[in-house]
Design an enzyme around this catalytic site. Structure first.
Site, PDB file in Angstrom:
ATOM      1  N   GLY A  31     -13.250 -52.872 -14.930  1.00 49.65           N
ATOM      2  CA  GLY A  31     -13.448 -54.319 -15.088  1.00 49.65           C
ATOM      3  C   GLY A  31     -14.094 -54.668 -16.413  1.00 49.65           C
ATOM      4  O   GLY A  31     -14.104 -53.864 -17.345  1.00 49.65           O
ATOM      5  N   ALA A  32     -14.646 -55.893 -16.489  1.00 54.78           N
ATOM      6  CA  ALA A  32     -15.126 -56.447 -17.771  1.00 54.78           C
ATOM      7  C   ALA A  32     -14.001 -56.317 -18.791  1.00 54.78           C
ATOM      8  O   ALA A  32     -14.154 -55.718 -19.854  1.00 54.78           O
ATOM      9  CB  ALA A  32     -16.409 -55.757 -18.243  1.00 54.78           C
ATOM     10  N   GLY A  36      -7.955 -54.647 -24.874  1.00 53.36           N
ATOM     11  CA  GLY A  36      -7.580 -53.226 -24.767  1.00 53.36           C
ATOM     12  C   GLY A  36      -6.997 -52.951 -23.390  1.00 53.36           C
ATOM     13  O   GLY A  36      -5.931 -52.335 -23.249  1.00 53.36           O
ATOM     14  N   HIS A  37      -7.680 -53.424 -22.358  1.00 51.22           N
ATOM     15  CA  HIS A  37      -7.172 -53.239 -20.989  1.00 51.22           C
ATOM     16  C   HIS A  37      -5.820 -53.938 -20.813  1.00 51.22           C
ATOM     17  O   HIS A  37      -4.901 -53.394 -20.204  1.00 51.22           O
ATOM     18  CB  HIS A  37      -8.153 -53.839 -19.964  1.00 51.22           C
ATOM     19  CG  HIS A  37      -9.495 -53.193 -19.922  1.00 51.22           C
ATOM     20  ND1 HIS A  37     -10.633 -53.838 -20.344  1.00 51.22           N
ATOM     21  CD2 HIS A  37      -9.895 -51.958 -19.505  1.00 51.22           C
ATOM     22  CE1 HIS A  37     -11.680 -53.036 -20.171  1.00 51.22           C
ATOM     23  NE2 HIS A  37     -11.271 -51.888 -19.677  1.00 51.22           N
ATOM     24  N   GLY A 149      -6.160 -45.222 -21.859  1.00 48.24           N
ATOM     25  CA  GLY A 149      -6.326 -45.526 -23.277  1.00 48.24           C
ATOM     26  C   GLY A 149      -6.757 -44.298 -24.076  1.00 48.24           C
ATOM     27  O   GLY A 149      -7.616 -43.528 -23.627  1.00 48.24           O
ATOM     28  N   LYS A 151      -8.587 -44.505 -26.411  1.00 49.33           N
ATOM     29  CA  LYS A 151     -10.015 -44.775 -26.669  1.00 49.33           C
ATOM     30  C   LYS A 151     -10.876 -43.714 -26.001  1.00 49.33           C
ATOM     31  O   LYS A 151     -11.872 -43.260 -26.551  1.00 49.33           O
ATOM     32  CB  LYS A 151     -10.337 -46.181 -26.148  1.00 49.33           C
ATOM     33  CG  LYS A 151     -11.798 -46.491 -25.952  1.00 49.33           C
ATOM     34  CD  LYS A 151     -12.406 -46.979 -27.227  1.00 49.33           C
ATOM     35  CE  LYS A 151     -13.862 -47.370 -27.124  1.00 49.33           C
ATOM     36  NZ  LYS A 151     -14.578 -47.079 -25.924  1.00 49.33           N
ATOM     37  N   GLN A 155     -11.015 -38.175 -21.778  1.00 47.76           N
ATOM     38  CA  GLN A 155     -10.686 -38.571 -20.399  1.00 47.76           C
ATOM     39  C   GLN A 155      -9.203 -38.343 -20.106  1.00 47.76           C
ATOM     40  O   GLN A 155      -8.844 -37.847 -19.029  1.00 47.76           O
ATOM     41  CB  GLN A 155     -11.040 -40.040 -20.201  1.00 47.76           C
ATOM     42  CG  GLN A 155     -10.552 -40.639 -18.893  1.00 47.76           C
ATOM     43  CD  GLN A 155     -11.179 -41.992 -18.629  1.00 47.76           C
ATOM     44  OE1 GLN A 155     -12.311 -42.054 -18.182  1.00 47.76           O
ATOM     45  NE2 GLN A 155     -10.467 -43.059 -18.908  1.00 47.76           N
TER      46      GLN A 155
HETATM   47  P1  AMP Z   1     -12.721 -48.713 -18.635  1.00 42.18           P
HETATM   48  O1  AMP Z   1     -12.664 -50.010 -17.904  1.00 42.18           O
HETATM   49  O2  AMP Z   1     -13.641 -48.727 -19.804  1.00 42.18           O
HETATM   50  O3  AMP Z   1     -12.894 -47.542 -17.716  1.00 42.18           O
HETATM   51  O4  AMP Z   1     -11.289 -48.537 -19.290  1.00 42.18           O
HETATM   52  C1  AMP Z   1     -10.128 -48.585 -18.516  1.00 42.18           C
HETATM   53  C2  AMP Z   1      -8.969 -48.078 -19.332  1.00 42.18           C
HETATM   54  O5  AMP Z   1      -8.816 -48.912 -20.488  1.00 42.18           O
HETATM   55  C3  AMP Z   1      -9.195 -46.657 -19.844  1.00 42.18           C
HETATM   56  O6  AMP Z   1      -7.988 -45.937 -19.749  1.00 42.18           O
HETATM   57  C4  AMP Z   1      -9.617 -46.869 -21.262  1.00 42.18           C
HETATM   58  O7  AMP Z   1      -9.324 -45.784 -22.115  1.00 42.18           O
HETATM   59  C5  AMP Z   1      -8.780 -48.093 -21.635  1.00 42.18           C
HETATM   60  N1  AMP Z   1      -9.371 -48.774 -22.773  1.00 42.18           N
HETATM   61  C6  AMP Z   1     -10.660 -49.160 -22.930  1.00 42.18           C
HETATM   62  N2  AMP Z   1     -10.860 -49.712 -24.135  1.00 42.18           N
HETATM   63  C7  AMP Z   1      -9.660 -49.672 -24.768  1.00 42.18           C
HETATM   64  C8  AMP Z   1      -9.212 -50.083 -26.059  1.00 42.18           C
HETATM   65  N3  AMP Z   1     -10.020 -50.633 -26.946  1.00 42.18           N
HETATM   66  N4  AMP Z   1      -7.903 -49.892 -26.367  1.00 42.18           N
HETATM   67  C9  AMP Z   1      -7.058 -49.314 -25.469  1.00 42.18           C
HETATM   68  N5  AMP Z   1      -7.420 -48.906 -24.245  1.00 42.18           N
HETATM   69  C10 AMP Z   1      -8.698 -49.076 -23.890  1.00 42.18           C
END
Ligand code: AMP
Length: 282
Positions: A31-32, A36-37, A149, A151, A155
């Site tokens: 979330g949040a 990117g998401h 991602g 990013k 992971q």
């Molecule tokens: P998170 O909510 O931070 O766990 O991220 C969820 C997914 O979004 C993960 O696969 C992250 O790698 C991807 N993600 C987070 N930030 C970015 C970004 N800036 N660009 C692309 N993917 C992202």
């Protein structure tokens, strides 16, 4: 867009699509949400007929209880973004739904030596927690495709190892890093950066870009030292690691001729820990 909080409601919804032979993609998130998401949702639409985004702040992957506590949870904003993105379903379970009280809590799988390097060295047990929740999400959705991602470079590697471990019939797609205009990689944690932190945070993308731009001109050691020197004398920035590594093993690269090379960095900017990376050669 449908919203589900239980695995049974979600799988009931998905059954008819599966019976029609439709392809399903999952986009796991905490979330949040930011662009990117959303880029993961958009890319998923090229691979599948139906996109499920999960929102779950997974306690077992947090090594610092304060980080878990202060993790942002703007659910109305997230749902509005997902609705606008064309996402078909959101799975947002409570903790008990994913970790039932009567469940055998033990989870440990062999993720290879890369589990213990870089992020794994700073966040002990992090990738056991990550793979545990992603396996649970995969079991709930049984997707054809899952989007992650770049990013979170390490992971993706750990997820691929988990998928290989269980021989799951799921394609793992790595999506490019989406950045702010000035280069900062988008992250849910960026919201915690003060104005000064926000300026300082650019050191991550700048030092990575230095390596990309100068790769042909210097040795690996020189490149790393120069990149690390970006972090000297910036008040409020503490470098955890900067490395040029082999993208398959995450071990420090031994030669510039290796096939799969990536520069990875983690640094604390103010009280916020940021990570970033750039692929040198795939
Ligand atoms: P998170 O909510 O931070 O766990 O991220 C969820 C997914 O979004 C993960 O696969 C992250 O790698 C991807 N993600 C987070 N930030 C970015 C970004 N800036 N660009 C692309 N993917 C992202």
């Amino acid at each position: 867009m449908e919203i589900f909080t239980t695995k049974s409601a979600l799988s009931g919804y998905l059954t008819s699509f599966k019976n029609e032979g439709k392809k399903i993609a999952i986009v796991p998130t905490m979330g949040a949400l930011h662009n990117g998401h959303i880029s993961l949702i958009k890319l998923a639409q090229e691979y599948a007929d139906l996109i499920i985004c999960s929102i779950f702040v997974n306690p077992t992957q947090f090594t610092d209880p304060k980080d878990l506590e202060k993790y942002p949870r703007p659910i109305e904003h997230d749902l509005a973004m997902l609705q606008a993105s064309g996402c078909n379903g959101v799975f947002m379970p409570e903790i008990d739904e994913m970790y039932p009280k009567n469940e055998d809590k033990k989870w440990h799988i062999d993720l290879g030596n890369a589990e213990f390097l870089l992020e794994g060295a700073f966040r002990k047990g992090h990738y056991q927690g990550v793979t545990q929740i992603v396996k649970k999400l995969f079991d709930a959705v049984k997707p054809d495709v899952a989007m992650f991602g770049q990013k979170d470079f390490q992971q993706v590697l750990m997820i691929k190892n988990m998928v290989a471990h269980f021989k799951l019939p799921i394609s793992i797609i790595t999506c490019p890093i989406i950045r702010e205009e000035d280069g900062l990689a988008m992250s849910s944690r960026n919201i915690h950066l003060s104005a000064t932190d926000r300026e300082n945070s650019l050191v991550l993308s700048k030092s990575l870009q230095y390596v990309i731009d100068n790769f042909d001109n210097f040795s690996l050691e020189e490149l790393e030292n120069k990149a690390k020197s970006y972090y000297l004398n910036i008040d409020g920035v503490e470098l955890d690691y900067f490395t040029i590594a082999n993208g398959d093993t995450l071990e420090a690269a031994k030669s510039k001729d290796e096939n799969n090379l990536v520069a990875l960095v983690a640094a604390k900017v103010g009280s916020t820990r940021l990570i970033d990376n750039m692929i040198i050669r795939q």
